[in-house]
Design a protein around this motif. Structure first.
Motif, mmCIF file in Angstrom:
data_model
loop_
_atom_site.group_PDB
_atom_site.id
_atom_site.type_symbol
_atom_site.label_atom_id
_atom_site.label_comp_id
_atom_site.label_asym_id
_atom_site.label_seq_id
_atom_site.Cartn_x
_atom_site.Cartn_y
_atom_site.Cartn_z
ATOM 1 N N THR A 1 13.866 -7.759 10.131
ATOM 2 C CA THR A 1 14.798 -7.826 11.265
ATOM 3 C C THR A 1 15.839 -6.726 11.186
ATOM 4 O OG1 THR A 1 14.491 -10.227 11.464
ATOM 5 C CG2 THR A 1 16.467 -9.274 12.460
ATOM 6 N N ILE A 2 16.413 -6.492 10.006
ATOM 7 C CA ILE A 2 17.453 -5.465 9.910
ATOM 8 C C ILE A 2 16.869 -4.056 9.954
ATOM 9 C CG2 ILE A 2 19.042 -6.987 8.678
ATOM 10 C CD1 ILE A 2 18.372 -5.512 6.087
ATOM 11 N N LEU A 3 15.562 -3.929 9.697
ATOM 12 C CA LEU A 3 14.923 -2.609 9.776
ATOM 13 C C LEU A 3 14.271 -2.354 11.136
ATOM 14 C CD1 LEU A 3 13.320 -2.278 6.228
ATOM 15 C CD2 LEU A 3 15.320 -1.080 7.136
ATOM 16 N N SER A 4 14.217 -3.369 11.969
ATOM 17 C CA SER A 4 13.646 -3.208 13.302
ATOM 18 C C SER A 4 14.422 -2.152 14.081
ATOM 19 C CB SER A 4 13.696 -4.541 14.055
ATOM 20 O OG SER A 4 13.195 -4.395 15.368
ATOM 21 N N GLY A 5 13.688 -1.231 14.676
ATOM 22 C CA GLY A 5 14.325 -0.178 15.456
ATOM 23 C C GLY A 5 14.768 1.022 14.649
ATOM 24 N N THR A 6 14.495 1.014 13.340
ATOM 25 C CA THR A 6 14.835 2.153 12.480
ATOM 26 C C THR A 6 13.555 2.868 12.052
ATOM 27 O OG1 THR A 6 14.662 1.096 10.291
ATOM 28 C CG2 THR A 6 16.688 0.692 11.564
ATOM 29 N N PRO A 7 13.667 4.095 11.543
ATOM 30 C CA PRO A 7 12.468 4.798 11.063
ATOM 31 C C PRO A 7 12.097 4.441 9.628
ATOM 32 C CG PRO A 7 14.349 6.261 10.966
ATOM 33 C CD PRO A 7 14.847 4.985 11.593
ATOM 34 N N VAL A 8 12.846 3.552 8.993
ATOM 35 C CA VAL A 8 12.590 3.200 7.595
ATOM 36 C C VAL A 8 11.264 2.450 7.480
ATOM 37 C CG1 VAL A 8 13.457 1.995 5.563
ATOM 38 C CG2 VAL A 8 15.067 3.055 7.168
ATOM 39 N N TRP A 9 10.469 2.851 6.521
ATOM 40 C CA TRP A 9 9.150 2.240 6.282
ATOM 41 C C TRP A 9 9.308 1.156 5.218
ATOM 42 C CZ3 TRP A 9 4.687 5.349 3.540
ATOM 43 C CH2 TRP A 9 3.526 4.563 3.484
ATOM 44 N N LEU A 10 8.981 -0.066 5.571
ATOM 45 C CA LEU A 10 9.073 -1.206 4.662
ATOM 46 C C LEU A 10 7.711 -1.463 4.016
ATOM 47 C CD1 LEU A 10 10.561 -3.698 3.503
ATOM 48 C CD2 LEU A 10 9.881 -4.936 5.576
ATOM 49 N N ILE A 11 7.650 -1.302 2.697
ATOM 50 C CA ILE A 11 6.431 -1.610 1.944
ATOM 51 C C ILE A 11 6.667 -2.908 1.177
ATOM 52 C CG2 ILE A 11 4.861 -0.867 0.120
ATOM 53 C CD1 ILE A 11 5.412 2.005 0.880
ATOM 54 N N VAL A 12 5.802 -3.876 1.377
ATOM 55 C CA VAL A 12 5.995 -5.206 0.809
ATOM 56 C C VAL A 12 5.004 -5.458 -0.324
ATOM 57 C CG1 VAL A 12 6.073 -7.681 1.291
ATOM 58 C CG2 VAL A 12 6.733 -6.030 3.079
ATOM 59 N N VAL A 13 5.533 -5.842 -1.480
ATOM 60 C CA VAL A 13 4.672 -6.313 -2.566
ATOM 61 C C VAL A 13 4.254 -7.727 -2.184
ATOM 62 C CG1 VAL A 13 4.508 -6.888 -5.012
ATOM 63 C CG2 VAL A 13 5.864 -4.908 -4.273
ATOM 64 N N GLY A 14 3.040 -7.846 -1.674
ATOM 65 C CA GLY A 14 2.580 -9.127 -1.152
ATOM 66 C C GLY A 14 1.834 -9.951 -2.182
ATOM 67 N N GLY A 15 1.189 -10.990 -1.685
ATOM 68 C CA GLY A 15 0.377 -11.836 -2.540
ATOM 69 C C GLY A 15 -1.089 -11.703 -2.187
ATOM 70 N N ALA A 16 -1.951 -12.170 -3.082
ATOM 71 C CA ALA A 16 -3.395 -12.093 -2.839
ATOM 72 C C ALA A 16 -3.879 -13.201 -1.917
ATOM 73 C CB ALA A 16 -4.143 -12.163 -4.165
ATOM 74 N N SER A 17 -3.056 -14.233 -1.717
ATOM 75 C CA SER A 17 -3.517 -15.418 -0.969
ATOM 76 C C SER A 17 -3.916 -15.103 0.460
ATOM 77 C CB SER A 17 -2.418 -16.484 -0.962
ATOM 78 O OG SER A 17 -1.243 -16.007 -0.337
ATOM 79 N N SER A 18 -3.353 -14.058 1.034
ATOM 80 C CA SER A 18 -3.658 -13.724 2.424
ATOM 81 C C SER A 18 -4.890 -12.843 2.570
ATOM 82 C CB SER A 18 -2.454 -13.035 3.067
ATOM 83 O OG SER A 18 -2.021 -11.950 2.256
ATOM 84 N N LEU A 19 -5.500 -12.453 1.460
ATOM 85 C CA LEU A 19 -6.710 -11.628 1.531
ATOM 86 C C LEU A 19 -7.904 -12.461 1.972
ATOM 87 C CD1 LEU A 19 -6.330 -9.522 -1.738
ATOM 88 C CD2 LEU A 19 -5.981 -8.742 0.616
ATOM 89 N N TYR A 20 -8.765 -11.839 2.736
ATOM 90 C CA TYR A 20 -9.985 -12.518 3.186
ATOM 91 C C TYR A 20 -11.058 -12.458 2.104
ATOM 92 C CZ TYR A 20 -7.957 -12.655 7.843
ATOM 93 O OH TYR A 20 -7.130 -12.898 8.917
ATOM 94 N N LEU A 21 -11.961 -13.434 2.158
ATOM 95 C CA LEU A 21 -13.030 -13.510 1.163
ATOM 96 C C LEU A 21 -14.338 -12.925 1.667
ATOM 97 C CD1 LEU A 21 -12.388 -17.094 -0.289
ATOM 98 C CD2 LEU A 21 -11.590 -14.881 -1.156
ATOM 99 N N ASN A 22 -14.379 -12.553 2.937
ATOM 100 C CA ASN A 22 -15.608 -11.978 3.492
ATOM 101 C C ASN A 22 -15.256 -10.940 4.546
ATOM 102 O OD1 ASN A 22 -14.815 -13.543 5.733
ATOM 103 N ND2 ASN A 22 -16.188 -15.214 5.183
ATOM 104 N N GLN A 23 -16.212 -10.087 4.840
ATOM 105 C CA GLN A 23 -15.989 -9.022 5.807
ATOM 106 C C GLN A 23 -15.796 -9.565 7.218
ATOM 107 O OE1 GLN A 23 -15.485 -5.804 5.284
ATOM 108 N NE2 GLN A 23 -15.739 -5.986 3.056
ATOM 109 N N GLU A 24 -16.303 -10.769 7.472
ATOM 110 C CA GLU A 24 -16.130 -11.382 8.790
ATOM 111 C C GLU A 24 -14.713 -11.902 8.994
ATOM 112 O OE1 GLU A 24 -20.084 -10.923 7.544
ATOM 113 O OE2 GLU A 24 -18.574 -12.252 6.622
ATOM 114 N N LYS A 25 -13.962 -11.993 7.882
ATOM 115 C CA LYS A 25 -12.560 -12.423 7.899
ATOM 116 C C LYS A 25 -12.396 -13.816 8.505
ATOM 117 C CE LYS A 25 -10.838 -7.693 7.872
ATOM 118 N NZ LYS A 25 -9.896 -6.692 8.425
ATOM 119 N N THR A 26 -13.234 -14.722 8.024
ATOM 120 C CA THR A 26 -13.178 -16.103 8.486
ATOM 121 C C THR A 26 -12.545 -17.037 7.465
ATOM 122 O OG1 THR A 26 -15.417 -16.489 7.637
ATOM 123 C CG2 THR A 26 -15.208 -15.830 9.955
#
Length: 212
Positions: free
Chosen positions: A85-110
């Motif tokens: 929210t505070i970076l919205s509208g700025t040119p700053v690039w936000l890189i997030v150290v995420g988690g693996a839980s959101s990764l898909y297990l197949n190419q179909e992404k189901t």
């Protein structure tokens, strides 16, 4: 490149700090406890939730390596919403150290890795809230971001090997059937990403378990 690292004294953050300095970036540690730093770098001493647009606007890249404490896993989502929210509208690039839980297990992404974690599992609160944080990030308008998931097994004390790959948002396993990456290799992968940008996208960084 002017880089701010939120959580630079943490497990992942300390590896990111080391990798960024090795690439001769101008790095600022954004931390609450600068006395925990093991290298001398410029410091912005501030709680993540107190950061403002003015605080982060001087940077080209802000890396979010915040890790929510146990019992407060919902902060994974609320902290990322605040930063986006505070970076919205700025040119700053936000890189997030995420988690693996959101990764898909197949190419179909189901099916996602999260879908295989029982709600009774002790890791489910973190896995669920980190997946929710990615979904929330995508809803914030006019922010430049990259959500970088590690492999399923994210290893703190394994050495840097240089054997890693940047992938799409699908869980990658090696020939042994393992999904692993050291934090040192992950950190260097993020530096590679900064040199060869992929923006407004969810990606992952995986290694080779034979090295760990």
């Amino acid at each position: 490149m002017k880089i701010g690292i939120i959580g630079a004294t943490g497990h992942v953050g300390s590896h990111l700090l080391k990798a960024a300095l090795a690439q001769n970036h101008e790095v600022t540690a954004i931390v609450r406890s600068p006395e925990k730093l093991t290298v001398a770098v410029p410091v912005l001493k501030k709680d993540l939730f107190d950061l403002t647009t003015a605080d982060l606007s001087p940077f080209d890249v802000v890396i979010d390596a915040f890790n929510a404490p146990r019992g407060k896993e919902e902060m994974h989502k609320s902290s990322l919403i605040h930063l986006a929210t505070i970076l919205s509208g700025t040119p700053v690039w936000l890189i997030v150290v995420g988690g693996a839980s959101s990764l898909y297990l197949n190419q179909e992404k189901t099916k996602r890795l999260l879908d295989t974690i029982p709600e009774t599992s002790p890791i489910h609160p973190t896995a669920s809230n980190m997946a929710q944080s990615l979904a929330a990030l995508k809803e914030v308008p006019d922010v430049t971001w990259t959500y970088v998931s590690p492999a399923a097994n994210f290893i703190y004390d394994a050495p840097y090997t240089g054997k890693y790959q940047i992938n799409e948002d699908v869980l990658v396993k090696d020939e042994a059937g393992k999904s692993e990456v050291s934090m040192a290799d992950y950190a260097q992968g993020v530096m590679d990403l900064i040199e060869n940008p992929q923006k407004n996208i969810h990606i992952s960084i995986a290694g080779n378990s034979e090295n760990y």
